[in-house]
Design an enzyme around this catalytic site. Structure first.
Site, short mmCIF file in Angstrom:
data_model
loop_
_atom_site.label_atom_id
_atom_site.label_comp_id
_atom_site.label_asym_id
_atom_site.label_seq_id
_atom_site.Cartn_x
_atom_site.Cartn_y
_atom_site.Cartn_z
CE1 TYR A 159 61.80 -14.19 2.67
CE2 TYR A 159 60.67 -16.00 1.56
CZ TYR A 159 61.13 -15.41 2.72
OH TYR A 159 60.93 -16.02 3.93
CE LYS A 174 58.76 -12.67 3.86
NZ LYS A 174 58.16 -14.02 3.66
#
Length: 298
Positions: free
Chosen positions: A139, A168
């Site tokens: 992320y 992400k």
């Protein structure tokens, strides 16, 4: 075994509903999660920022994860955030979940507050990947962590590990998102990390999104993402235009304040947060709910 198709599509960064005295509202949790499954969501991220993860106890983390897996019941994919700003605490989280069935991947965020160098980021993710039996989604969100995972560092991690399978991507940098899509292997998953970048990410060849709006609008956002992934560009453009006002305004104050306020307005949850988060300021709330009404009354 990693299967890219398990991760391609529309994911919801799921909220945590609270009761009075800030205990977890299990009925609201169950009902909201079932709505996600019924809407055909690809997957649900549990214990992310939108879930107010930093305010949850480790016992609550486990309860939420087990309950979520039980409700989803293999009808969608499950991603669980284990990331913290401490490599060793993240490893402790990893060990806790390794023997729990039903988890498809772990989310691991850039270590926040510490602001490590690129070498530090590489070592952090590498240590965790080496200990994990499951796929890892990195992320990258500079706005909350103070540090950006450079594309060259990500490529090195992909080359040096077997299970860092996706990112992400919430850098907010259109060029970086495009570079990541173009330079990573075909079986690497690139998911938009914020709703406002979903259109660009998919149009550039990305694989979907992990969004916030889908907590309230799971069917609409799923149709939006799926139309883009299937190449139905007219529908994709139409859905993008339809959802744009919602995306533009859902960041009017810090996530998850607006989305939980919207879900409170619809009666799905109580308007309760854990400090340091608190209800929206009145002027912002009034303006935001005017936007929300346009989506739930149509």
């Amino acid at each position: 075994m990693f299967n890219k198709e398990d991760f391609v599509g529309n994911w919801t960064a799921f909220i945590t509903p609270f009761e009075e005295y800030e205990s977890i509202d299990r009925d609201a949790f169950d009902n909201l999660l079932q709505k996600q499954v019924d809407a055909g969501i690809k997957g649900v991220l549990l214990l992310g920022t939108t879930a107010e993860y930093p305010t949850l106890s480790r016992e609550e983390d486990t309860q939420i994860t087990l309950r979520g897996i039980d409700i989803i019941n293999q009808n969608a994919s499950v991603m669980v955030n284990i990331g913290t700003n401490s490599t060793y605490e993240t490893l402790e989280n990893l060990k806790k979940y390794e023997n729990i069935p039903g988890i498809d991947a772990y989310l691991v965020v850039n270590p926040y507050y510490n602001k490590p160098t690129q070498s530090g980021l590489y070592k952090h993710f590498k240590v965790i990947a080496d200990e994990s039996s499951r796929p890892i989604i990195v992320y990258n969100i500079k706005g909350r962590t103070g540090v950006n995972l450079e594309t060259s560092t990500l490529l090195q991690l992909i080359n040096d590990t077997n299970n860092i399978v996706g990112v992400k991507e919430a850098s907010g940098d259109i060029k970086q998102i495009s570079d990541v899509i173009q330079q990573t292997p075909n079986d690497f998953v690139v998911l938009a990390g914020d709703d406002g970048m979903t259109y660009h990410t998919i149009k550039s060849g990305g694989d979907g999104a992990v969004g916030v709006a889908s907590n309230l609008l799971p069917q609409e956002t799923t149709k939006f993402v799926n139309s883009g992934l299937s190449g139905n560009m007219q529908d994709f453009e139409d859905w993008s235009k339809y959802l744009q006002e919602f995306f533009d305004n859902e960041g009017i104050q810090t996530n998850p304040l607006p989305i939980k306020t919207a879900l409170s307005y619809t009666g799905d949850i109580k308007e309760i947060f854990r400090l340091p988060l608190c209800p929206m300021d009145d002027d912002y709330k009034k303006n935001w709910l005017e936007v929300v009404k346009g989506y739930i009354n149509t």
